[in-house]
Design an enzyme around this catalytic site. Sequence first.
Site, PDB file in Angstrom:
ATOM      1  N   HIS A  61      -0.468  -7.496  -4.139  1.00 42.64           N
ATOM      2  CA  HIS A  61      -0.464  -6.071  -4.458  1.00 42.64           C
ATOM      3  C   HIS A  61      -0.667  -5.208  -3.223  1.00 42.64           C
ATOM      4  CE1 HIS A  61      -4.555  -4.327  -4.157  1.00 42.64           C
ATOM      5  NE2 HIS A  61      -4.969  -5.565  -4.324  1.00 42.64           N
ATOM      6  N   CYS A  62      -0.247  -3.959  -3.374  1.00 43.41           N
ATOM      7  CA  CYS A  62      -0.466  -2.933  -2.361  1.00 43.41           C
ATOM      8  C   CYS A  62      -0.852  -1.656  -3.109  1.00 43.41           C
ATOM      9  CB  CYS A  62       0.769  -2.749  -1.477  1.00 43.41           C
ATOM     10  SG  CYS A  62       2.233  -2.179  -2.361  1.00 43.41           S
ATOM     11  N   ARG A  63      -0.525  -0.514  -2.557  1.00 49.75           N
ATOM     12  CA  ARG A  63      -0.863   0.746  -3.205  1.00 49.75           C
ATOM     13  C   ARG A  63       0.028   1.006  -4.416  1.00 49.75           C
ATOM     14  NH1 ARG A  63       0.782   6.214  -2.508  1.00 49.75           N
ATOM     15  NH2 ARG A  63      -0.837   7.669  -3.154  1.00 49.75           N
ATOM     16  N   GLY A  65       3.320  -0.989  -4.932  1.00 51.69           N
ATOM     17  CA  GLY A  65       4.215  -2.110  -5.229  1.00 51.69           C
ATOM     18  C   GLY A  65       5.332  -2.310  -4.225  1.00 51.69           C
ATOM     19  N   ILE A  91      -2.194  -0.749  -6.884  1.00 54.32           N
ATOM     20  CA  ILE A  91      -3.550  -0.315  -7.190  1.00 54.32           C
ATOM     21  C   ILE A  91      -3.559   1.056  -7.876  1.00 54.32           C
ATOM     22  CG2 ILE A  91      -4.171   0.823  -5.025  1.00 54.32           C
ATOM     23  CD1 ILE A  91      -6.805  -0.959  -5.199  1.00 54.32           C
TER      24      ILE A  91
END
Length: 105
Positions: A61-63, A65, A91
Amino acid sequence: MKEITVQELKEMMDSGEDFQLLDVREPHEFEVANINGELIPRNDQPEAGDKIARDKKVVVHCRSGARSGQAIRFWENKYGLDNLYNLKGGILAWSDEIDPSVPKY
């Protein structure tokens, strides 16, 4: 690319499923908000092969996607992995749909 939703990730966490959660954001982002993933920032990703599980599901995951999708494509091509799942919405979706106490930035 395989994806999972934040609801599916929450179910995996709640059920005690054995999986690896990787966070591909930068350290300053991790300090603002995190969901207990293992941090592998962009500069560390090219040499991260030994940090990625081969024997279980790996959720990346990141901020939002996008960066996690790039990391997955890179790792799939470099290491031939087929057990990587992108967290749809990152997130931000986690904060919106699962835990509003996780800061959005």
